[in-house]
Design a protein around this motif. Structure first.
Motif, PDB file in Angstrom:
ATOM      1  N   ASN A  42       0.940  -1.268   0.239  1.00  7.64           N
ATOM      2  CA  ASN A  42      -0.040   0.226   0.602  1.00  7.64           C
ATOM      3  C   ASN A  42       0.690   1.193  -0.026  1.00  7.64           C
ATOM      4  N   GLN A  43       0.718   1.878  -0.809  1.00  6.60           N
ATOM      5  CA  GLN A  43       2.056   2.651  -0.895  1.00  6.60           C
ATOM      6  C   GLN A  43       1.470   4.183  -0.275  1.00  6.60           C
ATOM      7  N   SER A  44       0.625   4.038   0.170  1.00  2.00           N
ATOM      8  CA  SER A  44       0.746   5.868   1.274  1.00  2.00           C
ATOM      9  C   SER A  44       1.095   5.868   1.979  1.00  2.00           C
ATOM     10  N   SER A  45       0.878   4.216   3.031  1.00  2.05           N
ATOM     11  CA  SER A  45       1.592   3.931   4.135  1.00  2.05           C
ATOM     12  C   SER A  45       3.292   4.049   4.029  1.00  2.05           C
ATOM     13  N   HIS A  46       3.820   3.401   3.046  1.00  2.00           N
ATOM     14  CA  HIS A  46       5.128   3.400   3.144  1.00  2.00           C
ATOM     15  C   HIS A  46       6.067   4.247   3.782  1.00  2.00           C
ATOM     16  N   THR A  47       5.690   4.871   3.108  1.00  2.00           N
ATOM     17  CA  THR A  47       6.932   5.755   3.806  1.00  2.00           C
ATOM     18  C   THR A  47       6.912   5.902   5.552  1.00  2.00           C
ATOM     19  N   GLN A  48       5.654   5.741   6.288  1.00  2.00           N
ATOM     20  CA  GLN A  48       5.596   6.049   7.494  1.00  2.00           C
ATOM     21  C   GLN A  48       5.988   4.296   7.815  1.00  2.00           C
ATOM     22  N   LEU A  49       5.370   3.437   6.836  1.00  2.00           N
ATOM     23  CA  LEU A  49       5.627   2.530   7.336  1.00  2.00           C
ATOM     24  C   LEU A  49       7.434   1.778   7.277  1.00  2.00           C
ATOM     25  N   ASN A 186      -9.715  -7.606 -15.708  1.00  2.00           N
ATOM     26  CA  ASN A 186      -9.809  -6.602 -14.321  1.00  2.00           C
ATOM     27  C   ASN A 186      -7.987  -4.984 -15.352  1.00  2.00           C
ATOM     28  N   THR A 187      -8.940  -4.335 -15.508  1.00  2.46           N
ATOM     29  CA  THR A 187      -7.845  -3.777 -16.199  1.00  2.46           C
ATOM     30  C   THR A 187      -7.265  -2.630 -15.148  1.00  2.46           C
ATOM     31  N   MET A 188      -7.710  -2.463 -13.829  1.00  2.00           N
ATOM     32  CA  MET A 188      -7.357  -2.291 -13.070  1.00  2.00           C
ATOM     33  C   MET A 188      -6.302  -2.763 -12.160  1.00  2.00           C
ATOM     34  N   GLY A 189      -5.614  -4.294 -12.180  1.00  2.49           N
ATOM     35  CA  GLY A 189      -5.351  -4.948 -11.187  1.00  2.49           C
ATOM     36  C   GLY A 189      -3.803  -4.573 -12.292  1.00  2.49           C
ATOM     37  N   PHE A 190      -3.267  -5.079 -11.126  1.00  2.06           N
ATOM     38  CA  PHE A 190      -1.221  -4.612 -11.095  1.00  2.06           C
ATOM     39  C   PHE A 190      -0.789  -5.422 -12.529  1.00  2.06           C
ATOM     40  N   ILE A 191       0.056  -4.894 -13.133  1.00  5.01           N
ATOM     41  CA  ILE A 191       0.325  -5.192 -14.411  1.00  5.01           C
ATOM     42  C   ILE A 191       2.398  -5.342 -13.809  1.00  5.01           C
ATOM     43  N   ASN A 192       2.680  -6.268 -14.484  1.00  4.41           N
ATOM     44  CA  ASN A 192       3.366  -7.151 -13.917  1.00  4.41           C
ATOM     45  C   ASN A 192       4.586  -7.309 -14.678  1.00  4.41           C
ATOM     46  N   LEU A 193       5.789  -5.624 -15.435  1.00  7.72           N
ATOM     47  CA  LEU A 193       7.459  -5.937 -15.895  1.00  7.72           C
ATOM     48  C   LEU A 193       8.209  -5.885 -14.639  1.00  7.72           C
ATOM     49  N   GLY A 194       7.880  -6.979 -13.680  1.00  7.89           N
ATOM     50  CA  GLY A 194       8.708  -7.186 -13.210  1.00  7.89           C
ATOM     51  C   GLY A 194       9.131  -8.775 -13.182  1.00  7.89           C
ATOM     52  N   LEU A 522      11.550   2.997  -1.802  1.00 11.06           N
ATOM     53  CA  LEU A 522      10.851   3.579  -1.728  1.00 11.06           C
ATOM     54  C   LEU A 522       9.937   4.157  -2.765  1.00 11.06           C
ATOM     55  N   LEU A 523      11.121   4.345  -4.164  1.00 13.39           N
ATOM     56  CA  LEU A 523      10.149   5.025  -5.426  1.00 13.39           C
ATOM     57  C   LEU A 523       9.734   3.629  -5.361  1.00 13.39           C
ATOM     58  N   HIS A 524       9.850   2.654  -5.790  1.00 17.41           N
ATOM     59  CA  HIS A 524       9.527   1.309  -5.965  1.00 17.41           C
ATOM     60  C   HIS A 524       8.503   1.050  -5.415  1.00 17.41           C
ATOM     61  N   HIS A 525       7.586   1.071  -4.120  1.00 15.28           N
ATOM     62  CA  HIS A 525       6.728   0.950  -3.359  1.00 15.28           C
ATOM     63  C   HIS A 525       5.473   1.578  -4.438  1.00 15.28           C
ATOM     64  N   ARG A 526       6.233   2.886  -4.614  1.00 13.61           N
ATOM     65  CA  ARG A 526       5.877   3.631  -4.884  1.00 13.61           C
ATOM     66  C   ARG A 526       5.201   3.207  -6.284  1.00 13.61           C
ATOM     67  N   PHE A 527       5.496   3.084  -6.708  1.00  7.65           N
ATOM     68  CA  PHE A 527       4.810   1.811  -8.418  1.00  7.65           C
ATOM     69  C   PHE A 527       3.930   1.001  -8.116  1.00  7.65           C
ATOM     70  N   LEU A 528       4.421   0.599  -6.798  1.00  7.22           N
ATOM     71  CA  LEU A 528       3.797  -0.791  -6.737  1.00  7.22           C
ATOM     72  C   LEU A 528       2.137  -0.497  -5.921  1.00  7.22           C
ATOM     73  N   GLY A 529       2.601   1.282  -5.821  1.00  4.80           N
ATOM     74  CA  GLY A 529       0.849   2.084  -4.870  1.00  4.80           C
ATOM     75  C   GLY A 529      -0.321   1.432  -6.148  1.00  4.80           C
ATOM     76  N   VAL A 569       3.827   8.152 -11.744  1.00  4.67           N
ATOM     77  CA  VAL A 569       4.321   7.825 -10.696  1.00  4.67           C
ATOM     78  C   VAL A 569       5.360   8.817 -10.691  1.00  4.67           C
ATOM     79  N   LEU A 570       5.872   8.821 -11.638  1.00 10.78           N
ATOM     80  CA  LEU A 570       7.233  10.355 -11.690  1.00 10.78           C
ATOM     81  C   LEU A 570       7.185  11.259 -11.824  1.00 10.78           C
ATOM     82  N   ALA A 571       5.763  11.451 -12.412  1.00  8.74           N
ATOM     83  CA  ALA A 571       5.221  13.080 -12.148  1.00  8.74           C
ATOM     84  C   ALA A 571       4.965  13.345 -10.569  1.00  8.74           C
ATOM     85  N   GLU A 572       4.383  12.316 -10.196  1.00  7.32           N
ATOM     86  CA  GLU A 572       4.713  12.566  -8.379  1.00  7.32           C
ATOM     87  C   GLU A 572       5.457  12.820  -8.221  1.00  7.32           C
ATOM     88  N   GLN A 573       6.603  11.997  -8.107  1.00  8.39           N
ATOM     89  CA  GLN A 573       6.958  12.087  -7.588  1.00  8.39           C
ATOM     90  C   GLN A 573       8.270  13.017  -8.116  1.00  8.39           C
TER      91      GLN A 573
END
Lengths: 588, 521
Positions: A42-49, A186-194, A522-529, A569-573
């Protein structure tokens, strides 16, 4: 992987303890490519976490200090001490838990993460601080319960290691599995480019595998076979490699062993070439999954030969491997008391996409020969060289190998034919001893006779491979690569432009401030988010923060969507960095 | 970490004699199953034995690690027996005087049924998801099907859960993975002997875990007992013995139906063994790979999963596969059922080495789902054929006056050939085995199963009638001593009348044998 064994003793608890410490101090060397490949959060809680985890680690360290300074019998009834051989074990456990939490397993373990605050990170007031520490206490408390379930006297130390690894990955995998991108559903689902899979030619492959010649059945296919693999398949593999590796002489089926996946081949090889604790040299960044391949069963370590992105005197291109670097790494390992048994090369390289020139390859092999090192060379992507101007030279194409008895080549169909689900890997080695020893694993890492037959038919169909599959595959790879690299160029993101493999190695340093591995994560998690899975450079043991691997061998639609998310994500970052920059001077 | 024996100190105590240094000594008839062991002969009755598969091993390889050398030794020792068989495999048409294999425990009776079923169109589906990385535990559709299948055939009181299922490429892998995640290097499992000897290698190769044999006696000691009966007392004594030697025992392996005894544990016995394990906090691995190969209805087999209440569910791990019950050892499909999530997760993590093709996973799910075919076609026919083959071999042995054990389960008969060994030594046992092989019939000798009494052999009967008849003729020839005289090898093997072997009565025409002392090539 410079785990220094400060306690050189050979007894089990000491081993476990030092290993665990190594892991916690350098969580980067955890064997966990796929783990990080698939970490979902959950990207939003990552920083805290992340902050929480740092605190938690401190708390746990305190706990450990207490544990180690107190005699164990005060804590536990006698019969329980049998299982807790030493406090070291507890310590090892706690450290593992922390590592686990850090690697993203938290969500699956039912632990409640502290609520994210809305303000900037360093704005946590006193009240929140208190709350945080309360929650930490709670966490630690829950951890002690966890220990019961987690260690539970059921698993061996190595079992716990293995389980910890899987558990962290597994929870994420479950999240991902439950929310996978699907074109319609599920167009909103995770896209796995990992995860490195080639999904571009499933249509061709499905059609080919559905033809009637694939469905032959005979009694021999249902019975125990030669442990090295069915003779018909080994013959076909020898013919196939002779042709596609351009071997000067016909390759011998007797030198072929087939097992269930390249991971198995590598694991078996590592086991028979190295004793536990011995090491293989590995130029990094490199495919981190191999760390696991060597580690889970065989406890062989990989010693990184760190490569630089910068072009220096000795090198002509970024991340270039030179014999000097190999020499230096070997020397360092030897000084550390590590017994190095071999050198592991990946060609075409993963994640760089580099292809070794004939001369370089020769030099590396000569280096290995000088020091009696085995060379394991993984050519898993040899047919995925899609740029015609790039000439791939297989090690099997060399007129004469410097040390044929110590040169072992691995290939499989997972990448080049996009059928990772087939679980097929092959070893080619001139060394009969090694071939025999690896064959012992035929029982534990065997392939179904039915699958062996299908593979044989597939590899046999040179006409289809040369005229249909490879041209189509290469042109689709090329198109996907062009699409991605154009996007990256537009974003002014530096990347290595190579014509092989299924991935692009890119530099997102610009988006990290400061440029640290913490920020990378953190950036990685942002992508995940944003429901996008990429692999951070850390998982490849890259020594410079900021590099990411992106898999481009996916269908146009998900690829396009993925790049949209990437851009967001990059724009946000970028926005956040700007805010941070503005705030920092104000504080001073 | 890998316990390489100290060669100098170990050698004298482990070499029973010069014979043990010969290559063939470790070739226990069952090359394919790699049933091999190299233990010193026991002179006095022993209650237990700590297995050390690497004793007597020596390596001077410059290319392999020390454990690599041991691993290669496993291969070499098994390979020689295997090679002998495979270089001269019997074929009705091409090599009628080749070796008949009554050594490998495979069911070759139902290929016709299986090939028909596996060729039906529902089996042939190919879809992208099957070609890509699966969930390492196995595709969910298959795990669900396995859970349903086991619930039904094991008669579990409550439905079994797909979450507790892990799919691997064969039971060998399940043993390997369990050994690794449950034990540290050098720790051990208890196992009643005689047992399927390949387990020694399965737990040793990656896991470096040892087996402690709980020796069973052929002698019946009282009323209501049977030969080779396992009792809790024997388990207790073996455990104590191992502990007294400083060996940490982590679990107990039970094979039910038993291989090679063909024995079946009653629910009460099973319960007792499980209670024993619970008392000592031992894991129990129950290998039920022959559970549907109980061809005698009166036997009343009960799976451990059918028990109302497991004494220690978190330490009870059940394995099953299609290798035996569906005659598909080459398909490499095995499964672990355990309620212990830690164990399941740890084993699943090792599945990246023990994966199974997605296409085969689909086929297995289709097969296990087809309850009609299994119940109405396959199982009745398979059982009838097993029974007929068993009846034939049992009859032959009776005619020879050979005592044997067989309780209507499994593919084999455990035969007592002690009367053919004048001195009752393992050397003689090996020589007899060798004589069988020289006479072109491969069987397995008791030593390969860690049997402590020399003279027991396992004969596999689940083969087609013509091969079985020929194999039994050769066995009879050896035992009746006709073969003692060396004869010339057949001048031209291919000239033998082709239909000869179809008639079991044609014993006298069996092929001439090689002399006892001629080396087997």
């Amino acid at each position: 992987m410079d785990e220094t064994r400060d306690g050189e003793g050979s007894s089990q608890p000491v081993e476990a303890k030092t290993k665990a410490q190594g892991m916690s101090h350098q969580s980067d060397v955890l064997p966990c490519d796929q783990l990080r490949d698939q970490v979902i959060g959950n990207q939003s809680s990552h920083t805290q976490l992340m902050e929480t985890l740092l605190h938690l680690r401190q708390t746990v360290d305190d706990c450990i200090t207490q544990l180690t300074t107190r005699p164990p019998q005060l804590d536990l009834p006698l019969e329980e001490q049998r299982h807790n051989q030493a406090t070291g074990e507890q310590e090892a456990f706690l450290r593992r838990v922390v590592n686990l939490l850090q690697s993203g397993a938290m969500w699956g373990l039912g632990l409640q993460a502290p609520r994210p605050t809305l303000g900037p990170r360093d704005d946590a007031g006193g009240g929140q601080q208190a709350q945080l520490s309360r929650q930490l206490d709670q966490l630690v408390h829950q951890l002690s319960h966890l220990e019961v379930a987690f260690v539970s006297h059921d698993l061996s130390n190595r079992g716990i290691d293995i389980s910890a690894f899987e558990r962290s990955k597994f929870q994420d995998f479950k999240t991902y599995q439950g929310d996978k991108y699907h074109e319609d559903k599920n167009t909103m689902g995770f896209i796995n480019l990992g995860v490195s899979e080639n999904k571009l030619c499933t249509d061709l492959m499905t059609e080919r595998l559905s033809r009637s010649d694939m469905n032959h059945l005979e009694d021999a296919l249902l019975q125990y076979s030669d442990q090295r693999g069915q003779p018909f398949l080994r013959e076909e593999v020898a013919r196939f490699l002779t042709y596609y590796c351009k071997s000067p002489a016909r390759l011998d089926p007797e030198n072929v062993v087939v097992l269930s996946g390249c991971c198995s081949v590598f694991s078996a090889l590592a086991t028979v070439l190295c004793d536990p604790g011995e090491a293989l040299l590995t130029p990094t960044p490199f495919f981190g999954g191999l760390v696991m391949g060597s580690y889970l069963y065989s406890k062989v370590e990989l010693m990184p030969v760190h490569l630089d992105s910068e072009i220096t005197d000795g090198s002509a291109r970024p991340f270039q491997l030179t014999v000097d670097k190999l020499e230096q790494a070997l020397l360092e390992a030897t000084l550390k008391g590590k017994k190095v048994r071999g050198l592991l090369l990946i060609n075409p390289q993963n994640p760089l996409g580099d292809v070794y020139s004939r001369d370089s390859l020769e030099e590396y092999l000569e280096f290995a020969k000088r020091y009696n090192l085995h060379v394991i060379i993984d050519e898993l992507y040899m047919l995925s060289v899609f740029d015609d101007s790039v000439t791939f030279r297989s090690v099997l194409s060399m007129e004469s190998l410097p040390d044929p008895n110590r040169t072992h080549m691995i290939w499989g169909t997972s990448k080049d034919f996009g059928i990772s689900g087939f679980r097929f890997g092959a070893l080619y080695t001139h060394n009969k001893e090694v071939a025999s020893a690896v064959s012992s694993f035929g029982f534990l890492n065997g392939i179904s006779g039915i699958t062996q037959y299908k593979l044989c038919r597939l590899l046999q169909d040179r006409e289809w491979i040369d005229k249909v599959y490879l041209p189509t595959n290469h042109s689709r790879l090329k198109a996907a690569h062009r699409y991605i690299t154009n996007k990256l160029k537009a974003l002014k993101i530096p990347f290595l432009n190579r014509g092989s493999g299924l991935y692009v190695w890119m530099n997102l340093k610009e988006y990290l401030q400061p440029c640290t591995f913490e920020e990378e994560l953190l950036l990685h998690h942002r992508f995940l988010g944003n429901k996008l899975i990429l692999s951070p450079g850390k998982t490849y043991m890259c020594k410079e923060p900021g590099w990411f691997r992106l898999i481009f061998s996916d269908k146009p639609l998900p690829l396009k969507l993925a790049m949209h998310r990437f851009y967001e994500v990059l724009a946000e970052q970028k926005r956040d960095l700007r805010v941070k920059q503005l705030e920092d001077p104000q504080k001073e | 970490m890998f316990a390489l024996p100290e060669k100098e100190s170990r050698a004298p105590s482990t070499c029973p004699g010069p014979a043990s240094t010969q290559d063939l000594d470790s070739n226990c008839g069952d090359g394919l199953e790699r049933e091999c062991s190299r233990k010193p002969d026991q002179k006095l009755p022993e209650l237990y034995g700590v297995g050390d598969p690497t004793a007597g091993f020596s390596s001077n390889s410059s290319h392999l690690s020390s454990r690599g050398g041991i691993i290669k030794w496993f291969w070499d020792s098994a390979e020689a027996g295997y090679r002998t068989y495979h270089m001269d495999e019997y074929d009705e048409d091409k090599n009628p005087s080749g070796i008949i294999n009554l050594g490998t425990s495979e069911n070759k009776l139902c290929f016709d049924l299986l090939s028909k079923r596996l060729s039906q169109s529902d089996m042939l589906r190919v879809e992208p998801a099957l070609l890509q990385y699966p969930d390492w535990r196995g595709h969910l559709f298959l795990r669900e099907e396995v859970a349903r299948f086991l619930s039904f055939y094991c008669k579990s009181p409550a439905p079994l859960q797909a979450e507790n299922v892990v799919v691997l490429n064969g039971c060998a892998s399940v043993f390997s993975a369990l050994a690794t995640v449950l034990c540290e290097v050098g720790e051990a499992f208890l196992i009643p002997a005689p047992y399927y000897g390949a387990i020694t290698q399965h737990v040793c190769l990656y896991g470096n875990v040892r087996l402690v044999s709980v020796y069973l006696d052929s002698e019946v000691t009282g009323p209501d007992t049977r030969p080779f009966q396992l009792t809790v007392e024997k388990l207790e004594m073996a455990l104590q013995g191992a502990n007294s030697q400083g060996i940490k025992v982590k679990g107990l392996i039970l094979i039910n139906p038993q291989n090679p005894l063909g024995d079946i544990y009653s629910p009460a016995e099973l319960q007792n063994f499980l209670e024993f394990a619970k008392r000592h906090e031992l894991h129990v691995m129950v290998d039920e790979v022959y559970m549907l190969s109980v061809f005698e209805e009166s036997v009343g087999y009960r799976s451990v999963l059918s028990l109302e209440r497991l004494p220690d569910p978190q330490r009870t791990h059940v394995m099953w596969a299609t290798s035996k019950d569906f005659g598909m050892s080459g398909l490499r499909f095995g499964t672990l059922y355990t309620e212990n999530r830690d164990v399941a997760t740890a084993v699943a993590s090792l599945c990246r080495y023990h994966g199974l093709s997605g296409l085969v996973q689909h086929q297995m799910a289709q097969l296990l789902r087809d309850r009609d075919w299994i119940n109405q076609v396959y199982l009745p026919e398979n059982h009838a054929r097993l029974k007929a083959a068993h009846t034939y071999v049992a009859g032959e042995l009776r005619a020879l006056g050979i005592p044997f054990l067989s309780r209507g389960a499994g593919f084999f008969i455990w035969a007592d050939l002690r009367k053919y060994l004048p001195e009752g030594s393992f050397e003689e046992e090996r020589r007899l085995w060798r004589r069988f092989l020289d006479h072109k019939v491969l069987v397995s000798f008791g030593k390969a199963f860690e049997c402590k009494e020399p003279g027991w052999f396992r004969l596999v009967f689940s083969d087609k009638a013509h091969r079985l008849c020929l194999g039994m003729q050769r066995v009879r020839q050896v035992l009746e001593g006709k073969s003692q005289v060396a004869e010339d090898p057949p001048a031209c093997q291919t000239q033998e009348p082709r239909d000869r072997h179809r008639n079991c009565a044609l014993r006298s025409q069996d092929n001439p044998s090689l002399g006892e002392d001629l080396p087997v090539k």
